[in-house]
Design a protein around this motif. Structure first.
Motif, PDB file in Angstrom:
ATOM      1  N   PRO B 112       2.837  45.280 -33.519  1.00 33.27           N
ATOM      2  CA  PRO B 112       1.981  45.860 -34.563  1.00 33.27           C
ATOM      3  C   PRO B 112       0.911  44.904 -35.097  1.00 33.27           C
ATOM      4  CG  PRO B 112       4.267  46.442 -34.967  1.00 33.27           C
ATOM      5  CD  PRO B 112       4.267  45.441 -33.856  1.00 33.27           C
ATOM      6  N   ILE B 113       1.166  43.590 -35.007  1.00 29.41           N
ATOM      7  CA  ILE B 113       0.169  42.625 -35.484  1.00 29.41           C
ATOM      8  C   ILE B 113      -1.095  42.715 -34.631  1.00 29.41           C
ATOM      9  CG2 ILE B 113      -0.353  40.149 -35.751  1.00 29.41           C
ATOM     10  CD1 ILE B 113       2.568  39.695 -36.454  1.00 29.41           C
ATOM     11  N   PHE B 114      -0.878  42.960 -33.329  1.00 23.10           N
ATOM     12  CA  PHE B 114      -2.020  42.939 -32.413  1.00 23.10           C
ATOM     13  C   PHE B 114      -2.676  44.306 -32.233  1.00 23.10           C
ATOM     14  CE2 PHE B 114       0.429  39.181 -31.430  1.00 23.10           C
ATOM     15  CZ  PHE B 114      -0.562  38.217 -31.412  1.00 23.10           C
ATOM     16  N   LEU B 115      -2.023  45.355 -32.728  1.00 23.84           N
ATOM     17  CA  LEU B 115      -2.624  46.691 -32.590  1.00 23.84           C
ATOM     18  C   LEU B 115      -3.743  46.866 -33.596  1.00 23.84           C
ATOM     19  CD1 LEU B 115       0.374  49.197 -32.242  1.00 23.84           C
ATOM     20  CD2 LEU B 115      -1.290  48.567 -30.497  1.00 23.84           C
ATOM     21  N   PRO B 116      -4.890  47.445 -33.178  1.00 17.10           N
ATOM     22  CA  PRO B 116      -5.916  47.785 -34.177  1.00 17.10           C
ATOM     23  C   PRO B 116      -5.314  48.783 -35.173  1.00 17.10           C
ATOM     24  CG  PRO B 116      -6.766  47.993 -31.951  1.00 17.10           C
ATOM     25  CD  PRO B 116      -5.294  47.780 -31.824  1.00 17.10           C
ATOM     26  N   PRO B 117      -5.623  48.662 -36.479  1.00 19.27           N
ATOM     27  CA  PRO B 117      -4.990  49.518 -37.489  1.00 19.27           C
ATOM     28  C   PRO B 117      -5.110  51.014 -37.189  1.00 19.27           C
ATOM     29  CG  PRO B 117      -6.202  47.760 -38.548  1.00 19.27           C
ATOM     30  CD  PRO B 117      -6.483  47.633 -37.088  1.00 19.27           C
ATOM     31  N   VAL B 118      -6.273  51.440 -36.673  1.00 24.67           N
ATOM     32  CA  VAL B 118      -6.456  52.874 -36.411  1.00 24.67           C
ATOM     33  C   VAL B 118      -5.476  53.346 -35.333  1.00 24.67           C
ATOM     34  CG1 VAL B 118      -8.094  54.608 -35.591  1.00 24.67           C
ATOM     35  CG2 VAL B 118      -8.865  52.794 -37.119  1.00 24.67           C
ATOM     36  N   VAL B 119      -5.196  52.453 -34.381  1.00 21.74           N
ATOM     37  CA  VAL B 119      -4.251  52.807 -33.311  1.00 21.74           C
ATOM     38  C   VAL B 119      -2.866  53.083 -33.910  1.00 21.74           C
ATOM     39  CG1 VAL B 119      -3.107  51.980 -31.214  1.00 21.74           C
ATOM     40  CG2 VAL B 119      -5.534  51.492 -31.599  1.00 21.74           C
ATOM     41  N   VAL B 120      -2.486  52.312 -34.938  1.00 19.33           N
ATOM     42  CA  VAL B 120      -1.197  52.543 -35.603  1.00 19.33           C
ATOM     43  C   VAL B 120      -1.173  53.950 -36.185  1.00 19.33           C
ATOM     44  CG1 VAL B 120       0.276  51.834 -37.540  1.00 19.33           C
ATOM     45  CG2 VAL B 120      -0.779  50.103 -36.078  1.00 19.33           C
ATOM     46  N   GLY B 121      -2.281  54.346 -36.828  1.00 17.94           N
ATOM     47  CA  GLY B 121      -2.372  55.701 -37.400  1.00 17.94           C
ATOM     48  C   GLY B 121      -2.239  56.768 -36.324  1.00 17.94           C
ATOM     49  N   VAL B 221      -3.711  48.145 -46.828  1.00 18.64           N
ATOM     50  CA  VAL B 221      -3.751  48.956 -45.596  1.00 18.64           C
ATOM     51  C   VAL B 221      -4.724  50.130 -45.765  1.00 18.64           C
ATOM     52  CG1 VAL B 221      -2.370  50.604 -44.243  1.00 18.64           C
ATOM     53  CG2 VAL B 221      -1.486  48.323 -44.707  1.00 18.64           C
ATOM     54  N   PHE B 222      -5.573  50.326 -44.756  1.00 18.15           N
ATOM     55  CA  PHE B 222      -6.604  51.359 -44.865  1.00 18.15           C
ATOM     56  C   PHE B 222      -6.695  52.222 -43.607  1.00 18.15           C
ATOM     57  CE2 PHE B 222     -11.173  52.323 -44.027  1.00 18.15           C
ATOM     58  CZ  PHE B 222     -11.329  53.309 -44.988  1.00 18.15           C
ATOM     59  N   GLY B 223      -6.891  51.569 -42.451  1.00 16.43           N
ATOM     60  CA  GLY B 223      -7.143  52.303 -41.203  1.00 16.43           C
ATOM     61  C   GLY B 223      -6.100  53.371 -40.884  1.00 16.43           C
ATOM     62  N   PRO B 224      -4.809  53.013 -40.826  1.00 15.69           N
ATOM     63  CA  PRO B 224      -3.804  54.019 -40.475  1.00 15.69           C
ATOM     64  C   PRO B 224      -3.731  55.153 -41.502  1.00 15.69           C
ATOM     65  CG  PRO B 224      -2.866  51.818 -40.461  1.00 15.69           C
ATOM     66  CD  PRO B 224      -4.225  51.685 -41.021  1.00 15.69           C
ATOM     67  N   LEU B 225      -4.002  54.817 -42.766  1.00 18.61           N
ATOM     68  CA  LEU B 225      -3.953  55.849 -43.815  1.00 18.61           C
ATOM     69  C   LEU B 225      -5.015  56.908 -43.581  1.00 18.61           C
ATOM     70  CD1 LEU B 225      -3.433  53.759 -47.088  1.00 18.61           C
ATOM     71  CD2 LEU B 225      -1.755  55.059 -45.800  1.00 18.61           C
ATOM     72  N   MET B 226      -6.221  56.460 -43.188  1.00 15.97           N
ATOM     73  CA  MET B 226      -7.325  57.403 -42.941  1.00 15.97           C
ATOM     74  C   MET B 226      -6.934  58.391 -41.846  1.00 15.97           C
ATOM     75  SD  MET B 226      -9.763  56.789 -44.984  1.00 15.97           S
ATOM     76  CE  MET B 226     -11.246  57.490 -44.289  1.00 15.97           C
ATOM     77  N   VAL B 227      -6.208  57.884 -40.840  1.00 20.77           N
ATOM     78  CA  VAL B 227      -5.852  58.738 -39.700  1.00 20.77           C
ATOM     79  C   VAL B 227      -4.612  59.582 -40.018  1.00 20.77           C
ATOM     80  CG1 VAL B 227      -5.147  58.736 -37.269  1.00 20.77           C
ATOM     81  CG2 VAL B 227      -6.786  57.032 -38.100  1.00 20.77           C
ATOM     82  N   PHE B 228      -3.601  58.970 -40.639  1.00 18.37           N
ATOM     83  CA  PHE B 228      -2.294  59.621 -40.746  1.00 18.37           C
ATOM     84  C   PHE B 228      -2.143  60.497 -41.993  1.00 18.37           C
ATOM     85  CE2 PHE B 228       2.435  59.376 -41.428  1.00 18.37           C
ATOM     86  CZ  PHE B 228       2.768  60.153 -40.334  1.00 18.37           C
ATOM     87  N   VAL B 229      -2.618  60.027 -43.151  1.00 19.36           N
ATOM     88  CA  VAL B 229      -2.444  60.851 -44.363  1.00 19.36           C
ATOM     89  C   VAL B 229      -3.762  61.361 -44.934  1.00 19.36           C
ATOM     90  CG1 VAL B 229      -0.260  59.811 -45.071  1.00 19.36           C
ATOM     91  CG2 VAL B 229      -2.388  58.842 -45.889  1.00 19.36           C
TER      92      VAL B 229
END
Lengths: 236, 282
Positions: B112-121, B221-229
């Protein structure tokens, strides 16, 4: 009845092996285990304390078979080379640690160790942080902690090797005095013949994972048939 | 080459200023300037707008800002609790135990450290889109707790911060000598008691450092939130609200939120430095 009986003890650590060691330590005896670095002395001690797995053999403590017993149930006082004091606890909390683990309240535990503390003359150190102790003081505190549970056997792994010569001699005399006072059978690992001469009743010589010879220091120095025993004792 | 004379050697040893001290001190000042520069830029920009203090106060205490602040605090603290509960045992296991596949587990933990945040989302969307994940999502919805709520926010923050927690805690346990656990065993400790009474207190500075790192990362945290919630009013935390305000040109509100986050981060760091201060009395 012996305090400790080891029969045909065998264990491996990587490519090194302690092989078929048999050894007895009498009640109240001060036994010194000597050998060069890497001869398996410390590994043997760890096996006695239950800190490493053995492949074969039996260990008995006062006729109680402890071979398969967890370290915490063996009631063996262990003092490693650097004392193994817990840096997050002050001296008093280190000493009463085994008693508080057993469920005693701190005040009762403190009363229980008063005799040991007085005998070792470390009353003035009790409130100190262990980071500020000298090498000799560390060993005294570690010894007090190991004795707090009234162990059936005391195991000292090169307890004075990091000390300067005068402190080493003083600490050895102190070890012998305390061992006699508490009448606890002791196994002490060291490299030095002088150290062994100061404390030992009998000496065992280890070489490459085997116990070569056992006897008094004088007997071994004059009568051992093993070249390695002669080399070790004369090297010192 | 001539050897320096004895008194000259003494002078060299005693000299405080040398190439290394100049370079390292200079770099420290540079790093400090970057932080200070960013903060002062925020403050000066807001000041240049000549907003009356009343307006600024209204900005800070607006219902939406307060709600976002509360949600950010609650979710980041929930994430911290979750990471503490999972990362301490996991970090301890990685530090102390030898088992088959340990190297692979060690690597996977860092993913998860190396994944781009949007990819996590996107990955979270995929996970809860079918199979077991979908079942969990529907079950939660059945219990009246939809994923697009504080639960989803905590999930995103957890995935983004868990690895930092495990990595830092593992390093802390690595630095706590295993031999002292052995000594504890001989003094009557079970494995659990040795962990609780010896290893964990010794790893305390590292564990606290992990906590602050996780909390600081989680709250930002911002990127995954934009995608997931998404950015609905019920799931707006400070970073998403900042972005929303920025996207409609409300740079003042955005900067005000940034300042609030800076103050929160500063308070958190001060608390940790206080907890980690060396206790030095002989």
């Amino acid at each position: 009845m012996n305090a400790l009986d080891i029969t045909d003890l065998t264990l491996r650590a990587g490519s090194f092996a302690v092989q078929k060691v048999s050894l007895s330590v009498g009640e109240g005896e001060y036994f010194v285990l000597m050998g060069m670095t890497g001869s398996g002395k410390s590994l043997l001690l760890k096996a006695v304390c239950g800190l490493t797995q053995i492949s074969a053999g039996r260990i008995r403590l006062h006729d109680r078979d402890i071979t398969a017993l967890e370290a915490r149930f063996r009631n063996i006082g262990y003092v490693p080379q650097d004392g193994g004091l817990f840096p997050h606890l002050d001296v008093l909390r280190n000493i009463i640690f085994p008693l508080t683990v057993a469920g005693q309240k701190a005040a009762a535990a403190r009363r229980a160790v008063e005799g040991i503390v007085a005998s070792l003359g470390i009353e003035s150190l009790l409130s100190r942080s262990v980071a500020y102790l000298s090498g000799g003081e560390r060993q005294k505190v570690a010894l007090a902690r190991a004795l707090a549970r009234r162990p059936e056997l005391l195991v000292l792994d090169e307890p004075v090797c990091a000390l300067d010569e005068p402190t080493r001699r003083d600490t050895c005399r102190e070890l012998r005095r305390v061992q006699k006072e508490f009448r606890v059978a002791t196994v002490h690992v060291c490299h030095s013949r002088d150290e062994a001469a100061l404390v030992s009743d009998r000496v065992g010589i280890m070489c490459e994972g085997r116990l070569l010879d056992v006897g008094t220091l004088d007997d071994l120095a004059t009568g051992s048939d093993h070249g390695a025993v002669q080399r070790l004792l004369n090297w010192n | 080459m001539n050897k320096p004379r004895a008194e000259e050697q003494l002078r060299i040893v005693g000299r405080r200023i040398n190439g290394l001290s100049v370079l390292s001190g200079g770099m420290l000042v540079f790093c400090l300037l970057v932080v200070v520069g960013l903060v002062t830029a925020d403050v000066f920009y807001l000041a240049s707008k000549k907003l009356p203090w009343v307006d600024l106060w209204q900005l800070f205490t607006a219902r939406t800002v307060v709600r976002a602040m509360k949600l950010s605090m609650v979710t980041s603290l929930a994430t911290l609790a979750l990471v503490v509960v999972t990362a301490i045992p996991a970090g301890y296991a990685l530090s102390r135990f030898r088992f088959p596949g340990r190297a692979l587990v060690n690597t996977l933990v860092d993913v998860p450290i190396f994944l781009p945040p949007v990819v996590v989302g996107v990955s979270l969307l995929a996970f809860f889109g079918f199979g077991l994940g979908r079942g969990v999502k529907l079950a939660l919805a059945g219990l009246g707790v939809p994923l697009v709520s504080w639960i989803g926010i905590v999930l995103c923050q957890y995935v983004m911060t868990m690895s930092y927690g495990i990595r830092t805690v593992k390093a802390a346990f690595d630095a706590a000598p295993k031999d002292l656990e052995h000594v504890a065993f001989t003094l009557g400790c079970s494995q659990w008691q040795a962990f609780w009474r010896v290893s964990l207190p010794l790893a305390r500075p590292g564990v606290l450092a992990a906590c602050i790192l996780v909390w600081a990362r989680g709250i930002g945290v911002f990127g995954p939130l934009m995608v997931f919630v998404g950015t609905g009013p019920r799931v707006q935390v400070m970073p998403t609200m900042m972005w929303l305000e920025l996207s409609v040109g409300n740079i003042e509100v955005s900067l005000a939120i940034a300042l609030i986050m800076l103050v929160m981060a500063g308070a958190g760091l001060t608390a940790v430095h206080f907890l980690l201060r060396p206790r030095s009395s002989p």
